[in-house]
Motif scaffolding. Structure first.
Motif, PDB file in Angstrom:
ATOM      1  N   GLU A  87      19.158   1.832  -5.766  1.00 28.66           N
ATOM      2  CA  GLU A  87      19.044   0.641  -5.023  1.00 28.66           C
ATOM      3  C   GLU A  87      17.831  -0.161  -5.090  1.00 28.66           C
ATOM      4  N   SER A  88      16.646   0.673  -5.152  1.00 26.65           N
ATOM      5  CA  SER A  88      15.545  -0.366  -5.221  1.00 26.65           C
ATOM      6  C   SER A  88      15.470  -1.135  -6.236  1.00 26.65           C
ATOM      7  N   ILE A  89      15.947  -0.792  -7.482  1.00 23.64           N
ATOM      8  CA  ILE A  89      15.908  -1.334  -8.657  1.00 23.64           C
ATOM      9  C   ILE A  89      16.731  -2.651  -8.503  1.00 23.64           C
ATOM     10  N   LYS A  90      17.857  -2.784  -7.928  1.00 21.33           N
ATOM     11  CA  LYS A  90      18.672  -3.816  -7.708  1.00 21.33           C
ATOM     12  C   LYS A  90      17.935  -4.787  -6.704  1.00 21.33           C
ATOM     13  N   ASP A  91      17.335  -4.240  -5.872  1.00 22.52           N
ATOM     14  CA  ASP A  91      16.465  -5.099  -4.732  1.00 22.52           C
ATOM     15  C   ASP A  91      15.296  -5.878  -5.571  1.00 22.52           C
ATOM     16  N   ASN A  92      14.799  -5.122  -6.190  1.00 20.73           N
ATOM     17  CA  ASN A  92      13.523  -5.614  -6.701  1.00 20.73           C
ATOM     18  C   ASN A  92      13.915  -6.828  -7.999  1.00 20.73           C
ATOM     19  N   GLU A  93      14.976  -6.470  -8.708  1.00 17.28           N
ATOM     20  CA  GLU A  93      15.629  -7.363  -9.795  1.00 17.28           C
ATOM     21  C   GLU A  93      15.929  -8.919  -9.175  1.00 17.28           C
ATOM     22  N   ARG A  94      16.749  -8.449  -7.907  1.00 14.09           N
ATOM     23  CA  ARG A  94      17.057  -9.716  -7.214  1.00 14.09           C
ATOM     24  C   ARG A  94      15.880 -10.511  -6.527  1.00 14.09           C
ATOM     25  N   LEU A  95      14.882  -9.977  -6.045  1.00 17.83           N
ATOM     26  CA  LEU A  95      13.742 -10.713  -5.555  1.00 17.83           C
ATOM     27  C   LEU A  95      12.836 -11.334  -6.708  1.00 17.83           C
ATOM     28  N   TYR A  96      12.831 -10.549  -8.012  1.00 19.49           N
ATOM     29  CA  TYR A  96      12.316 -11.242  -8.921  1.00 19.49           C
ATOM     30  C   TYR A  96      13.149 -12.588  -9.457  1.00 19.49           C
ATOM     31  N   MET A  97      14.281 -12.719  -9.712  1.00 23.15           N
ATOM     32  CA  MET A  97      15.127 -13.584  -9.861  1.00 23.15           C
ATOM     33  C   MET A  97      14.877 -14.873  -9.027  1.00 23.15           C
ATOM     34  N   TYR A 138      -4.037  -6.499  -6.952  1.00 25.39           N
ATOM     35  CA  TYR A 138      -4.064  -8.013  -6.384  1.00 25.39           C
ATOM     36  C   TYR A 138      -4.750  -8.080  -5.072  1.00 25.39           C
ATOM     37  N   TYR A 139      -5.689  -8.923  -4.734  1.00 26.08           N
ATOM     38  CA  TYR A 139      -6.522  -8.995  -3.821  1.00 26.08           C
ATOM     39  C   TYR A 139      -6.557 -10.336  -3.513  1.00 26.08           C
ATOM     40  N   GLY A 140      -6.931 -10.627  -2.125  1.00 29.55           N
ATOM     41  CA  GLY A 140      -7.050 -11.919  -1.583  1.00 29.55           C
ATOM     42  C   GLY A 140      -6.591 -12.019  -0.036  1.00 29.55           C
ATOM     43  N   PRO A 141      -6.366 -13.334   0.317  1.00 30.25           N
ATOM     44  CA  PRO A 141      -6.091 -13.460   1.921  1.00 30.25           C
ATOM     45  C   PRO A 141      -4.821 -12.975   2.442  1.00 30.25           C
ATOM     46  N   SER A 142      -4.565 -12.661   3.356  1.00 28.42           N
ATOM     47  CA  SER A 142      -3.468 -12.219   4.041  1.00 28.42           C
ATOM     48  C   SER A 142      -2.209 -13.382   3.736  1.00 28.42           C
ATOM     49  N   GLY A 143      -1.013 -13.004   3.401  1.00 30.93           N
ATOM     50  CA  GLY A 143      -0.064 -13.963   3.638  1.00 30.93           C
ATOM     51  C   GLY A 143       0.203 -14.668   2.154  1.00 30.93           C
ATOM     52  N   THR A 171       4.794  -9.052  -2.647  1.00 26.69           N
ATOM     53  CA  THR A 171       5.615  -9.735  -3.376  1.00 26.69           C
ATOM     54  C   THR A 171       5.728  -9.867  -4.703  1.00 26.69           C
ATOM     55  N   LYS A 172       4.616 -10.141  -5.292  1.00 26.77           N
ATOM     56  CA  LYS A 172       4.135 -10.046  -6.629  1.00 26.77           C
ATOM     57  C   LYS A 172       4.359  -8.912  -7.115  1.00 26.77           C
ATOM     58  N   LEU A 173       3.864  -7.853  -6.798  1.00 26.07           N
ATOM     59  CA  LEU A 173       4.002  -6.508  -7.097  1.00 26.07           C
ATOM     60  C   LEU A 173       5.509  -6.044  -7.311  1.00 26.07           C
ATOM     61  N   LEU A 174       6.236  -6.150  -6.323  1.00 22.97           N
ATOM     62  CA  LEU A 174       7.736  -6.002  -6.210  1.00 22.97           C
ATOM     63  C   LEU A 174       8.333  -6.726  -7.444  1.00 22.97           C
ATOM     64  N   CYS A 175       7.908  -8.196  -7.516  1.00 17.25           N
ATOM     65  CA  CYS A 175       8.338  -8.872  -8.516  1.00 17.25           C
ATOM     66  C   CYS A 175       8.312  -8.500  -9.874  1.00 17.25           C
ATOM     67  N   PHE A 185       4.760   2.341  -7.871  1.00  9.22           N
ATOM     68  CA  PHE A 185       4.290   2.991  -6.529  1.00  9.22           C
ATOM     69  C   PHE A 185       3.521   1.781  -6.178  1.00  9.22           C
ATOM     70  N   ILE A 186       3.710   1.301  -4.993  1.00 14.69           N
ATOM     71  CA  ILE A 186       2.841   0.362  -4.300  1.00 14.69           C
ATOM     72  C   ILE A 186       2.058   0.811  -3.022  1.00 14.69           C
ATOM     73  N   PHE A 187       0.673   0.491  -3.285  1.00 14.30           N
ATOM     74  CA  PHE A 187      -0.072   1.170  -2.369  1.00 14.30           C
ATOM     75  C   PHE A 187      -0.503  -0.189  -1.361  1.00 14.30           C
ATOM     76  N   ASP A 188       0.191  -0.626  -0.378  1.00 15.85           N
ATOM     77  CA  ASP A 188      -0.243  -1.990   0.161  1.00 15.85           C
ATOM     78  C   ASP A 188      -1.415  -1.857   1.017  1.00 15.85           C
ATOM     79  N   GLU A 189      -2.392  -2.669   1.283  1.00 17.74           N
ATOM     80  CA  GLU A 189      -3.572  -2.549   2.061  1.00 17.74           C
ATOM     81  C   GLU A 189      -4.361  -1.226   2.007  1.00 17.74           C
TER      82      GLU A 189
END
Length: 542
Positions: A255-265, A292-297, A302-306, A357-361
């Motif tokens: 299911e996460s594959i489908k979500d990630n593909e949808r987000l990328y498109m 990826y590093y930089g300001p919040s928001g 989102t880029k990592l998921l894409c 695997f995404i380690f946010d913050e």
């Protein structure tokens, strides 16, 4: 443009042609030669020449503020603010705010601004001024002396061009403001704008730090062309799993594959060159970790998921905090149905099945947890779990992390961890047009309102810096999205929508604000919430 704002409050200060003779030529004097030079005094060019040759290294500073599509310059002579000059990059016009008719520093301000504009943007209109100025050795003239015949031709050419430019400005409607500087200062304070702290005059008047000057435009253009990024193609989804392999994954990962593909498109048109380069590297597989590093928001997660979606990978995400320990990441024994069983953590699951695997913050966690990742990020890509199992990472395992720099509660990342991350991508604050596109796409609000919201973000940030608390208060793109969605919910009422989305971020610690029902009550208080409310009202209320 910033100085345009003054016309709303002080329309009587707009003075086309106001005392233009004094401003352009000064007073008629009985001089044979201009002081400090061997140049013959001629009324039509004397003031402009004096403005150039009487510049002194320690007595003239020009400061810059960059605002959307305009540049605002300020000159300070002998610790006295003497003039402001704003240049629109879109329609290439100047606005001047000045009160001292007799001062010749306006010509120095013009020269510094024009040299800066040409150096940074190669505006062809100013090339002749820049080229004449290049032929003058300013190192001889730090103290406004020793101006002999060697440089006269170039000084005279510059003076004549500056006079013509200034004459055009004075004769244009709405381009010359005759006012006192407290009017400009009042506006800048109201908009929470501050100039850069470094003066432009050492480089763009006295020609210091020559390696940063555009001394050979043609050569520099050739270098830029050779360094310019090649055009990139927006990629389609390229799944790394075969259909059979994908079907063997646990259902929640499918299911996460489908979500990630949808987000990328949905978002691939917002990605940039670095993102598509990372996708290509992750596809090949020799590069498999990134930061990826930089300001919040700014869309780091989102880029990592894409990236995962572009490659048809599943993903699991963990948000960094002080409560995370090693067992949270890799797994622990738990009691289930009366039996003690080992339950894999999200990182060990991704190592086992493959995926992102995404380690946010990540810089919110303790340093010993960061150290526990070393085995995973080494070339061996393995980990000994608490149950004794040695887990080797799947060939399609990818590791992505993100972090905000300098925010409260964050830690400095140790060099050992940094060296193990193969690609590190910095993200800056998104430009206004890109933010407005995202706001429109995500919320369905109209483009004009979205653009106004996005254009206020820098001003909001300045308020927090100057009046608020950066450690506890933050307004970013996520906050703007909440504001836009609430505006749509309230049938376009931007002001009411701001109360529980934007103002609420600043009102929590303000005892003067009793509730968030009335914008007028908030405007009557003192503090960052009132300042931000004022900015919103100014932007959206006719």
């Amino acid at each position: 443009m910033i100085l345009d704002e003054l016309k709303q409050y002080k329309p009587y200060s707009i003075s086309p042609g106001y005392h233009s003779e004094h401003i352009l030529y000064g007073e008629k004097l009985t001089l044979d030669y201009i002081d400090g030079t061997t140049y013959t005094y001629e009324y039509e060019t004397a003031k402009a020449i004096m403005g150039l040759v009487h510049s002194q290294y320690n007595n003239d500073q020009v400061y810059l503020f960059t605002h959307e599509h305009s540049l605002l310059f300020q000159i300070i002579h002998n610790n006295q603010k003497e003039a402001y000059l704003e240049y629109s990059l879109q329609d290439q016009r100047f606005i001047i705010a000045s009160a001292y008719e007799k001062s010749d520093s306006l010509y120095r301000l013009l020269l510094v601004a024009i040299n800066y504009i040409y150096n940074q943007y190669q505006t062809e209109t100013f090339q002749d001024i820049y080229e004449n100025w290049r032929h003058i050795d300013m190192s001889q003239h730090h103290h406004a002396n020793e101006w002999d015949a060697n440089h006269y031709k170039y000084v005279l050419n510059i003076a004549k061009r500056l006079i013509q430019i200034l004459k055009d400005i004075l004769q244009l409607q709405d381009c010359f403001l005759s006012l006192h500087y407290d009017s400009v200062e009042e506006l800048l304070n109201h908009l929470h704008m501050t100039f850069n702290t470094q003066s432009l005059t050492p480089v763009f008047l006295f020609q210091e730090d020559l390696q940063h000057l555009l001394l050979d435009l043609q050569s520099k253009q050739q270098i830029y062309q050779s360094l310019s990024s090649s055009s990139y193609t927006i990629l389609d989804v390229t799944p790394l799993y075969s259909t059979q392999e994908r079907m063997k994954l646990p259902l929640f990962l499918q299911e996460s594959i489908k979500d990630n593909e949808r987000l990328y498109m949905q978002n691939r048109h917002f990605l940039d060159q670095n993102d598509f380069d990372l996708i290509k590297s992750f596809q090949r597989g020799k590069t498999w970790s990134c930061l990826y590093y930089g300001p919040s928001g700014t869309g780091k997660t989102t880029k990592l998921l894409c990236v995962a979606g572009a490659l048809g990978l599943p993903s699991l995400k963990m948000v960094g905090s002080r409560s995370i320990d090693e067992s949270t990441l890799f797994g622990k024994y738990v009691l289930r149905n009366g039996e003690t069983v080992f339950e894999y953590g999200p990182l060990s699951l991704m190592m086992k099945y493959g995926g992102m695997f995404i380690f946010d913050e990540i810089n919110m966690v303790d340093s010993d947890i960061i150290s526990s990742l070393n085995d995973v990020l080494d070339g061996t890509k393995q980990k000994i779990l608490d149950n004794g199992e040695i887990i080797h990472a799947h060939p399609l395992f990818r590791f992505g992390e993100s972090m905000n720099i300098g925010y409260a509660g964050t830690n400095e990342m140790n060099l050992s961890h940094k060296s193990r991350i193969q690609n590190k991508i910095k993200i800056s604050q998104l430009p206004i047009d890109k933010m407005s596109h995202i706001i429109v796409k995500e919320t369905g609000i109209d483009d004009t309102t979205a653009t106004k919201m996005a254009s206020l973000l820098d001003a909001f940030h300045n308020v927090i810096i100057n009046e608020g608390n950066e450690t506890t208060q933050r307004i970013d793109l996520r906050t703007l999205l909440n504001w836009a969605n609430k505006t749509v919910d309230l049938d376009g009422d931007v002001i009411r929508a701001s109360l529980v989305t934007i103002i609420s971020e600043l009102a929590e610690e303000d005892d003067e604000i009793l509730n968030l029902e009335d914008a007028r009550q908030i405007l009557a208080t003192n503090g960052p919430a009132a300042s931000v409310m004022s900015l919103i009202v100014h932007e959206f209320v006719e």
